[in-house]
Scaffold this motif. Sequence first.
Motif, PDB file in Angstrom:
ATOM      1  N   CYS A  44      22.546  21.880   7.730  1.00 19.45           N
ATOM      2  CA  CYS A  44      21.251  21.246   7.985  1.00 19.45           C
ATOM      3  C   CYS A  44      21.220  19.814   7.468  1.00 19.45           C
ATOM      4  N   ALA A  45      21.516  19.608   6.198  1.00 20.54           N
ATOM      5  CA  ALA A  45      21.392  18.257   5.627  1.00 20.54           C
ATOM      6  C   ALA A  45      22.351  18.122   4.447  1.00 20.54           C
ATOM      7  N   LYS A  46      22.688  16.843   4.155  1.00 17.41           N
ATOM      8  CA  LYS A  46      23.569  16.531   3.029  1.00 17.41           C
ATOM      9  C   LYS A  46      23.208  15.153   2.491  1.00 17.41           C
ATOM     10  N   VAL A 100      13.021  20.518   8.489  1.00 18.36           N
ATOM     11  CA  VAL A 100      13.424  20.598   7.081  1.00 18.36           C
ATOM     12  C   VAL A 100      13.688  19.169   6.613  1.00 18.36           C
ATOM     13  N   ILE A 101      13.049  18.777   5.502  1.00 16.04           N
ATOM     14  CA  ILE A 101      13.129  17.408   5.004  1.00 16.04           C
ATOM     15  C   ILE A 101      13.521  17.449   3.528  1.00 16.04           C
ATOM     16  N   VAL A 102      14.469  16.614   3.144  1.00 15.96           N
ATOM     17  CA  VAL A 102      14.881  16.464   1.741  1.00 15.96           C
ATOM     18  C   VAL A 102      14.291  15.155   1.225  1.00 15.96           C
ATOM     19  N   VAL A 103      13.444  15.271   0.191  1.00 18.22           N
ATOM     20  CA  VAL A 103      12.761  14.102  -0.358  1.00 18.22           C
ATOM     21  C   VAL A 103      13.026  14.053  -1.860  1.00 18.22           C
ATOM     22  N   GLY A 119       6.569  12.503   5.581  1.00 21.00           N
ATOM     23  CA  GLY A 119       7.641  12.126   4.665  1.00 21.00           C
ATOM     24  C   GLY A 119       8.839  11.505   5.323  1.00 21.00           C
ATOM     25  N   SER A 120       8.713  11.110   6.594  1.00 21.36           N
ATOM     26  CA  SER A 120       9.878  10.549   7.289  1.00 21.36           C
ATOM     27  C   SER A 120      10.326   9.226   6.686  1.00 21.36           C
ATOM     28  N   THR A 121       9.406   8.455   6.093  1.00 15.42           N
ATOM     29  CA  THR A 121       9.768   7.178   5.477  1.00 15.42           C
ATOM     30  C   THR A 121      10.461   7.358   4.134  1.00 15.42           C
ATOM     31  N   GLN A 122      10.340   8.554   3.549  1.00 14.34           N
ATOM     32  CA  GLN A 122      10.943   8.815   2.238  1.00 14.34           C
ATOM     33  C   GLN A 122      12.086   9.829   2.315  1.00 14.34           C
ATOM     34  N   ALA A 123      12.339  10.366   3.486  1.00 13.31           N
ATOM     35  CA  ALA A 123      13.333  11.422   3.626  1.00 13.31           C
ATOM     36  C   ALA A 123      14.732  10.893   3.386  1.00 13.31           C
ATOM     37  N   VAL A 151      13.835  16.664  -6.872  1.00 11.27           N
ATOM     38  CA  VAL A 151      14.023  16.764  -5.441  1.00 11.27           C
ATOM     39  C   VAL A 151      13.180  17.912  -4.910  1.00 11.27           C
ATOM     40  N   GLY A 152      12.703  17.731  -3.687  1.00  6.23           N
ATOM     41  CA  GLY A 152      11.984  18.773  -2.987  1.00  6.23           C
ATOM     42  C   GLY A 152      12.540  18.943  -1.589  1.00  6.23           C
ATOM     43  N   ILE A 153      12.759  20.182  -1.201  1.00  9.19           N
ATOM     44  CA  ILE A 153      13.213  20.488   0.153  1.00  9.19           C
ATOM     45  C   ILE A 153      12.019  21.099   0.864  1.00  9.19           C
ATOM     46  N   PHE A 154      11.474  20.385   1.843  1.00  8.89           N
ATOM     47  CA  PHE A 154      10.214  20.759   2.486  1.00  8.89           C
ATOM     48  C   PHE A 154      10.486  21.400   3.845  1.00  8.89           C
ATOM     49  N   PHE A 155       9.826  22.526   4.084  1.00 11.36           N
ATOM     50  CA  PHE A 155       9.839  23.201   5.375  1.00 11.36           C
ATOM     51  C   PHE A 155       8.459  22.976   5.997  1.00 11.36           C
ATOM     52  N   ASP A 156       8.364  21.871   6.717  1.00 16.83           N
ATOM     53  CA  ASP A 156       7.084  21.390   7.229  1.00 16.83           C
ATOM     54  C   ASP A 156       6.812  22.026   8.592  1.00 16.83           C
ATOM     55  N   SER A 157       5.675  22.734   8.693  1.00 20.06           N
ATOM     56  CA  SER A 157       5.334  23.428   9.932  1.00 20.06           C
ATOM     57  C   SER A 157       4.474  22.589  10.869  1.00 20.06           C
ATOM     58  N   PHE A 158       3.654  21.690  10.316  1.00 19.70           N
ATOM     59  CA  PHE A 158       2.668  20.982  11.130  1.00 19.70           C
ATOM     60  C   PHE A 158       3.120  19.547  11.397  1.00 19.70           C
ATOM     61  N   ASP A 159       2.901  19.103  12.624  1.00 18.93           N
ATOM     62  CA  ASP A 159       3.333  17.771  13.065  1.00 18.93           C
ATOM     63  C   ASP A 159       2.191  16.779  12.830  1.00 18.93           C
ATOM     64  N   ASN A 160       2.175  16.120  11.649  1.00 12.35           N
ATOM     65  CA  ASN A 160       1.112  15.174  11.326  1.00 12.35           C
ATOM     66  C   ASN A 160       1.273  13.855  12.066  1.00 12.35           C
ATOM     67  N   ASP A 161       2.508  13.404  12.284  1.00 14.67           N
ATOM     68  CA  ASP A 161       2.718  12.095  12.907  1.00 14.67           C
ATOM     69  C   ASP A 161       2.846  12.168  14.422  1.00 14.67           C
ATOM     70  N   ALA A 162       2.652  13.360  15.000  1.00 15.78           N
ATOM     71  CA  ALA A 162       2.668  13.550  16.452  1.00 15.78           C
ATOM     72  C   ALA A 162       3.959  13.082  17.100  1.00 15.78           C
ATOM     73  N   LYS A 163       5.077  13.205  16.389  1.00 10.83           N
ATOM     74  CA  LYS A 163       6.374  12.846  16.958  1.00 10.83           C
ATOM     75  C   LYS A 163       7.130  14.049  17.520  1.00 10.83           C
ATOM     76  N   LYS A 164       6.482  15.218  17.467  1.00  7.48           N
ATOM     77  CA  LYS A 164       7.056  16.455  18.002  1.00  7.48           C
ATOM     78  C   LYS A 164       8.416  16.772  17.373  1.00  7.48           C
ATOM     79  N   ASN A 165       8.499  16.535  16.083  1.00  9.85           N
ATOM     80  CA  ASN A 165       9.728  16.846  15.349  1.00  9.85           C
ATOM     81  C   ASN A 165       9.491  17.923  14.294  1.00  9.85           C
ATOM     82  N   ASN A 166       8.507  18.769  14.504  1.00  8.44           N
ATOM     83  CA  ASN A 166       8.219  19.874  13.593  1.00  8.44           C
ATOM     84  C   ASN A 166       8.168  21.170  14.409  1.00  8.44           C
TER      85      ASN A 166
END
Length: 500
Positions: free
Chosen positions: A220-222, A155-158, A172-176, A137-152
């Motif tokens: 944050c997440a579970k 914190v993402i759990v993958v 990683g939204s499709t795998q989160a 498992v990886g817990i990602f603290f993503d700073s940059f908005d690659n998909d331009a959805k303004k959701n960065n």
Amino acid sequence: MVALLAPLVLLLALGRPAVSGAQAAEGAAAVPHRRFEYKYSFKGPHLVQADGTVPFWVHTGNAIPSADQIRITTSLKSQKGSVWTKNKSIFQYWEVEVTFRVTGRGRIGADGLAIWFTEEQGLEGPVFGAADKWNGVGIFFDSFDNDAKKNNPGVIVVGNNGKLLYDHQNDGSTQALASCQRDFRNKPYPVRVKITYYQKTLTVLINNGFTPDKEDYEFCAKVDDMVLPSQGYFGISAATGGLADDHDVLSFLTFQLTEPGKEAPTPDAEIPQKDKEKYQEEFEHFQQELDKKKEEFQREHPDVQGQPAADDVFETVSDRELRQIFEGQNRIHLEIKQLNRQLDMILDEQRKYVSAVTEEIAKRGAGFPGQQGQVSQQEIDTVVKTQEEVIRQVKEIRSSVTDALRSISGAQHAGSAGVYETTQHFNDIKEHLHVVKRDIEHLVQRATPSSDKQKCPELPPFPSCLSTMHFFIFVAVQSVLFIGYVMYRSQQEAAAKKFF
């Protein structure tokens, strides 16, 4: 305000469902046993060794360890770095507390930071500085908005089974498995994350860094029913892209969680038997070498053998405390002896004063035969009773001092057991001295008649040196002089005005 809050508190108390004693006991029993694992943790200060390495950890890429923190990446473009534990964890359930800072000059940063638990070390790779296709498992603290959805920042759990490629284009939204949107850049205080994996449930709590309170976590997440490798490596990585941030990790604390009712493994159980035997052989070898060095030193320096050892020169904490106790008891003993001598002197002076007062009263009775019976009846009896009371109190003081000396002598042999009794004796002595002083003053007032008190001599009449005639003459002369001075000033001012 209190009147308004009281109904609200009562309403909340009534609206909250009741918790039975069995449920409360069950909740308390479900709390796992928590043990700190230093081999899977790091924290400043003195974080690195002399050779620049972190104990039990390995760092790769652009990571720079220092005394207080590990800078995973600097604020330069296209940087990657990571730190990983050297050994696999051997416990099934765990909890990590990570403290970090992400700082940058721009309003937007990149790329982000990741916290890992994987079956193998992902030392370098494209996923926030670590390898792709990880098993864990990886817990990602993503700073940059690659998909331009303004959701960065977010914190993402993958999770990954070792076969999936991370979807960078969609952040990683499709795998989160779970996520939350939190801003963790440029905070006044370090950001804290608590990640708990217990009974196949992964929970992420985050402290946004707005307050100095270290326990101010929010949910944050579970992820439920999450299966992770039973053994794995802990790691933390970061990367930058076209934009750059400083990614600094201040601490990484790991705790082993053990289910209630199960015995936590001892630290010795984690060391293999082969390693135990190896360490024991090394210890015995070092002990033999130390004994040989001692013998060689004694043969080469025979004059040093008679000198006291270092352990004998420096006193221990218990020896110092015992010495201080004995010194304090000795000082108290000397003070009480001095007080006893002063009491003896007071008693002698009191006896002399009693004899002098008695003689004076007897003389006065002989000089006034008509009042002899009255003096003897009112004053002599009072003086005698007062003196008897004073002598009795002085004797009590002497007995108290004797008891205090005896207690001090016993305390010097037994330690500090008589300190309280000595303090009590000092208080008793102080009270008795006040009583003696008050009785002596009262006795002096009683023994000295009011008619015999010395009075200050009256001042002689002050002679009058100025008569009425002389006073009027003096006033007339002063008036004439004042009028003449005023006229003279007026003439001078009039003469001066002619020139203007």
